[in-house]
Design an enzyme around this catalytic site. Structure first.
Site, PDB file in Angstrom:
ATOM      1  N   HIS A 151       0.456 -14.725  25.928  1.00 15.52           N
ATOM      2  CA  HIS A 151      -0.482 -14.708  27.039  1.00 15.52           C
ATOM      3  C   HIS A 151       0.238 -15.054  28.333  1.00 15.52           C
ATOM      4  O   HIS A 151       0.894 -16.095  28.443  1.00 15.52           O
ATOM      5  CB  HIS A 151      -1.618 -15.703  26.809  1.00 15.52           C
ATOM      6  CG  HIS A 151      -2.669 -15.193  25.877  1.00 15.52           C
ATOM      7  ND1 HIS A 151      -3.948 -15.700  25.838  1.00 15.52           N
ATOM      8  CD2 HIS A 151      -2.636 -14.195  24.959  1.00 15.52           C
ATOM      9  CE1 HIS A 151      -4.650 -15.037  24.923  1.00 15.52           C
ATOM     10  NE2 HIS A 151      -3.870 -14.131  24.381  1.00 15.52           N
ATOM     11  N   TYR A 195     -12.001 -20.015  30.661  1.00 17.45           N
ATOM     12  CA  TYR A 195     -12.536 -21.369  30.813  1.00 17.45           C
ATOM     13  C   TYR A 195     -13.679 -21.296  31.812  1.00 17.45           C
ATOM     14  O   TYR A 195     -13.478 -20.864  32.957  1.00 17.45           O
ATOM     15  CB  TYR A 195     -11.465 -22.323  31.343  1.00 17.45           C
ATOM     16  CG  TYR A 195     -10.337 -22.614  30.377  1.00 17.45           C
ATOM     17  CD1 TYR A 195     -10.359 -23.761  29.591  1.00 17.45           C
ATOM     18  CD2 TYR A 195      -9.250 -21.754  30.263  1.00 17.45           C
ATOM     19  CE1 TYR A 195      -9.312 -24.051  28.714  1.00 17.45           C
ATOM     20  CE2 TYR A 195      -8.198 -22.032  29.387  1.00 17.45           C
ATOM     21  CZ  TYR A 195      -8.244 -23.182  28.622  1.00 17.45           C
ATOM     22  OH  TYR A 195      -7.212 -23.458  27.751  1.00 17.45           O
ATOM     23  N   PRO A 253      -9.070 -31.528  24.344  1.00 19.52           N
ATOM     24  CA  PRO A 253      -8.469 -30.214  24.065  1.00 19.52           C
ATOM     25  C   PRO A 253      -8.468 -29.249  25.241  1.00 19.52           C
ATOM     26  O   PRO A 253      -7.902 -28.160  25.121  1.00 19.52           O
ATOM     27  CB  PRO A 253      -9.335 -29.682  22.921  1.00 19.52           C
ATOM     28  CG  PRO A 253     -10.662 -30.358  23.093  1.00 19.52           C
ATOM     29  CD  PRO A 253     -10.342 -31.724  23.625  1.00 19.52           C
ATOM     30  N   LYS A 270      -3.017 -29.444  24.814  1.00 18.44           N
ATOM     31  CA  LYS A 270      -1.782 -30.225  24.770  1.00 18.44           C
ATOM     32  C   LYS A 270      -1.549 -30.984  23.467  1.00 18.44           C
ATOM     33  O   LYS A 270      -0.442 -31.475  23.237  1.00 18.44           O
ATOM     34  CB  LYS A 270      -1.752 -31.231  25.931  1.00 18.44           C
ATOM     35  CG  LYS A 270      -1.741 -30.602  27.308  1.00 18.44           C
ATOM     36  CD  LYS A 270      -0.540 -29.698  27.488  1.00 18.44           C
ATOM     37  CE  LYS A 270      -0.584 -28.932  28.780  1.00 18.44           C
ATOM     38  NZ  LYS A 270       0.365 -27.812  28.800  1.00 18.44           N
ATOM     39  N   TYR A 295       0.126 -26.055  32.583  1.00 19.44           N
ATOM     40  CA  TYR A 295      -0.479 -25.358  31.444  1.00 19.44           C
ATOM     41  C   TYR A 295       0.587 -24.799  30.507  1.00 19.44           C
ATOM     42  O   TYR A 295       0.463 -24.906  29.277  1.00 19.44           O
ATOM     43  CB  TYR A 295      -1.388 -24.233  31.942  1.00 19.44           C
ATOM     44  CG  TYR A 295      -2.301 -23.675  30.866  1.00 19.44           C
ATOM     45  CD1 TYR A 295      -3.553 -24.239  30.632  1.00 19.44           C
ATOM     46  CD2 TYR A 295      -1.920 -22.581  30.095  1.00 19.44           C
ATOM     47  CE1 TYR A 295      -4.395 -23.735  29.652  1.00 19.44           C
ATOM     48  CE2 TYR A 295      -2.752 -22.069  29.115  1.00 19.44           C
ATOM     49  CZ  TYR A 295      -3.982 -22.654  28.891  1.00 19.44           C
ATOM     50  OH  TYR A 295      -4.805 -22.150  27.903  1.00 19.44           O
TER      51      TYR A 295
END
Length: 392
Positions: free
Chosen positions: A72, A201, A293, A297, A385
């Site tokens: 991704h 998200y 979550p 991580k 990220y």
């Protein structure tokens, strides 16, 4: 039984540490309270940082991940009825993440360990650690009617938040930091195509939502829920209706629904133990820290812990140097706290907090609008990220 390193816990962190040590010719025995089938049955995270991918390649278990995993280059933030892409690859100079389920990581490590004939003791009852503050540590466990002892040089506590290793430390010797969030995640696994080829998200007045996946045909979805909710209260139809309501119109229309394979509610917390070394006992992964979550991580922190620990132990045995193990806790905690900060920030940004009211919602909206409109802000988010460097 005698070994150099006794590893408590056969999840991905314990298995990865065992693989790193085996590659370097260091003996290790893994002791696990549960069965192998139970360990593989845990449904957990599926977004791997490059550091984690590199560690799996280092121990020779990356072939299936590269073949079946999904690379991704970005993800999407959804708010105000629209989606905004965070270009991870472009913002970080070519870094990306790999979507590959924790179950599959565990399976690959487990199969490799079995094929190499390395010892893993499953269904070990009454596991206990001894002498971690002396030069003769050991691990005991019961199997059937017999009690067994593993004498070792070091103990690695990779046995999770509820494991025996951290619980064996006198409270006066450690300091803990914790934040419990006032909500949970209701998660559903379904054999349906993902609604998008990248993660979404969503920040919505009804609460947070996440659209994720395990493969092109297996999807993982979450909605924020009350800590008082029970899985039995949520039918599949109720879940899909709630998820649609929190997505933008295009994603809601494209969402393919189906029967849930697995459904669960997970509370969210941030937790850190300091230090992560006690004499000849080292803590790694969930035994030492928990992150919500939202930032993906948890597994990655566990992997980098054992990356640091594995290389420190190799240095100890091969170079007769204690520098790595002496500095393990400080090095690991620097990265842990930065990941905790990012996970806390992302959780705070995306979820509905009952106590913040209308003002808090407006602050979230303002920050989201600033984030998607500022390359500097997007770069900061992307760098965190994809994962900070091992020494980050």
């Amino acid at each position: 039984m005698r070994t150099q390193v006794a590893i408590v816990g056969a999840g991905p962190s314990g298995l990865l540490l065992g693989a790193l040590l085996a590659k370097a010719g260091i003996d290790a025995v893994i002791v696990e309270q549960r069965s192998a089938e139970y360990v593989l049955g845990r449904i957990r995270a599926g977004v791997l940082e490059q550091v984690t991918v590199d560690l799996l390649d280092e121990v020779g278990v990356g072939e299936r991940m590269h073949r079946e995993g999904l690379k991704h280059d970005g993800f999407e933030l959804c708010f105000g009825g629209a989606r905004h892409r965070i270009d991870l690859y472009g913002l970080t100079g070519g870094k990306r993440v790999m979507v590959y389920g924790q179950t599959e990581v565990t399976r690959d490590l487990m199969n490799a360990r079995h094929a190499a004939g390395l010892p893993t003791i499953y269904e070990a009852d009454n596991v206990a650690i001894h002498g971690w503050d002396t030069d003769r540590p050991s691990v005991t466990y019961r199997k059937g009617d017999e009690t067994h002892t593993i004498e070792c040089d070091f103990i690695a506590g990779c046995d999770g938040f509820h494991g025996v290793c951290r619980a064996s430390i006198p409270p006066a010797k450690l300091q803990t930091f914790e934040k419990v969030y006032p909500f949970g995640w209701l998660g559903v696994l379904s054999r349906t195509p993902p609604v998008s080829h990248e993660l979404i998200y969503a920040n919505h007045e009804r609460g947070f939502a996440l659209c994720s996946m395990r493969s092109h045909t297996l999807s993982r979805y979450y909605v924020q829920c009350s800590l008082d909710d029970r899985v039995e209260q949520w039918s599949d139809e109720m879940f899909w209706d709630e998820l649609r309501a929190r997505l933008d119109p295009e994603a809601a229309a494209k969402l393919v629904t189906g029967p849930s394979i697995e459904k669960s509610i997970a509370p969210l917390r941030s937790f850190v133990t300091e230090p992560m070394r006690f004499g000849r006992l080292f803590l790694a992964g969930d035994a030492a820290h928990i992150v919500p979550p939202t930032g993906a991580k948890g597994l990655n922190l566990a992997a980098t812990d054992v990356g640091l620990l594995g290389h420190a132990l190799i240095e100890h045995y091969h170079e007769k140097s204690s520098a790595g193990i002496d500095h393990y806790s400080a090095r690991a905690l620097r990265r842990v706290w930065k990941a905790e900060r990012f996970s806390w920030w992302f959780t705070t940004l995306m979820h509905k907090f009952p106590e913040t009211g209308a003002f808090g919602q407006r602050m979230q909206q303002a920050e989201l609008e600033y984030l998607v409109g500022s390359q500097a802000a997007r770069t900061t988010m992307a760098e965190n990220y994809v994962g900070l460097p091992l020494e980050g």
